[in-house]
Design a protein around this motif. Structure first.
Motif, PDB file in Angstrom:
ATOM      1  N   GLY A  42       0.802  -1.216   0.000  1.00 13.68           N
ATOM      2  CA  GLY A  42       0.000   0.000   0.000  1.00 13.68           C
ATOM      3  C   GLY A  42       0.834   1.265   0.000  1.00 13.68           C
ATOM      4  N   PRO A  93      -2.709  -1.181  -5.506  1.00 19.89           N
ATOM      5  CA  PRO A  93      -3.527  -1.841  -4.479  1.00 19.89           C
ATOM      6  C   PRO A  93      -3.546  -3.360  -4.629  1.00 19.89           C
ATOM      7  CG  PRO A  93      -4.769  -0.111  -5.600  1.00 19.89           C
ATOM      8  CD  PRO A  93      -3.480  -0.273  -6.340  1.00 19.89           C
ATOM      9  N   ARG A 128      -4.884  -0.199   3.742  1.00 18.70           N
ATOM     10  CA  ARG A 128      -5.032  -0.319   2.289  1.00 18.70           C
ATOM     11  C   ARG A 128      -5.002  -1.756   1.797  1.00 18.70           C
ATOM     12  NH1 ARG A 128      -0.736   4.376   1.693  1.00 18.70           N
ATOM     13  NH2 ARG A 128      -2.116   6.118   2.153  1.00 18.70           N
TER      14      ARG A 128
END
Length: 156
Positions: A36, A63, A86
């Motif tokens: 992330g 991502p 994330r």
């Protein structure tokens, strides 16, 4: 020739080594994933080269959103540094990361990490420290970012 008497119970006859030495001996390269890190801030902020030539640090700036994608990307890493929340790390993912021994996360907490599953697999989970100087202020006060830590927190 010196021979150590190993008739006594472990660990007294075992050589004393740090956890990093033990983890490094298990693989050719000790691998750290920065998950992330979409702006490569953690990669640039910490002195990763000081960990030595046998350590490889890889920044994932795209991502990792699905379990299969996360497993494919992280299965060969010993340490995963999570930037905020994330990258989801549910049980399904943790059970398929055989080398994983340490997870470091930024911010005050990480709701996307299954802490129980990590504990069951003996994966150490650690919160990164903040950037400020006061021990009593905590990461939220030090990060300047609404409770989530900045990239300087990630100097493992």
């Amino acid at each position: 020739m010196f021979r150590q008497d190993c008739s006594s119970a472990w660990p007294s006859c075992m050589p004393k080594r740090s956890i990093i030495e033990v983890m490094r001996s298990a693989a050719a390269k000790f691998r750290i994933a920065l998950a992330g890190d979409y702006e490569d801030l953690a990669l640039r902020a910490a002195p990763w080269q000081s960990l030595g030539e046998d350590v490889e640090v890889v920044s994932f700036n795209q991502p990792l959103t699905t379990p299969p994608e996360t497993i494919r990307a992280l299965r060969d890493f010993d340490v995963v540094v999570l930037m905020r929340e994330r990258t989801p790390m549910p049980r399904e993912v943790l059970e398929r990361l055989p080398r994983l021994k340490l997870i470091v996360f930024s911010g005050l907490m990480n709701a996307s990490l299954d802490h129980v599953a990590a504990a069951e697999r003996n994966i150490v989970v650690a919160q990164a420290l903040g950037m400020g100087g006061g021990d009593d202020e905590g990461p939220a006060a030090n990060s300047g970012g609404g409770g989530a830590g900045g990239p300087a927190e990630l100097a493992v």
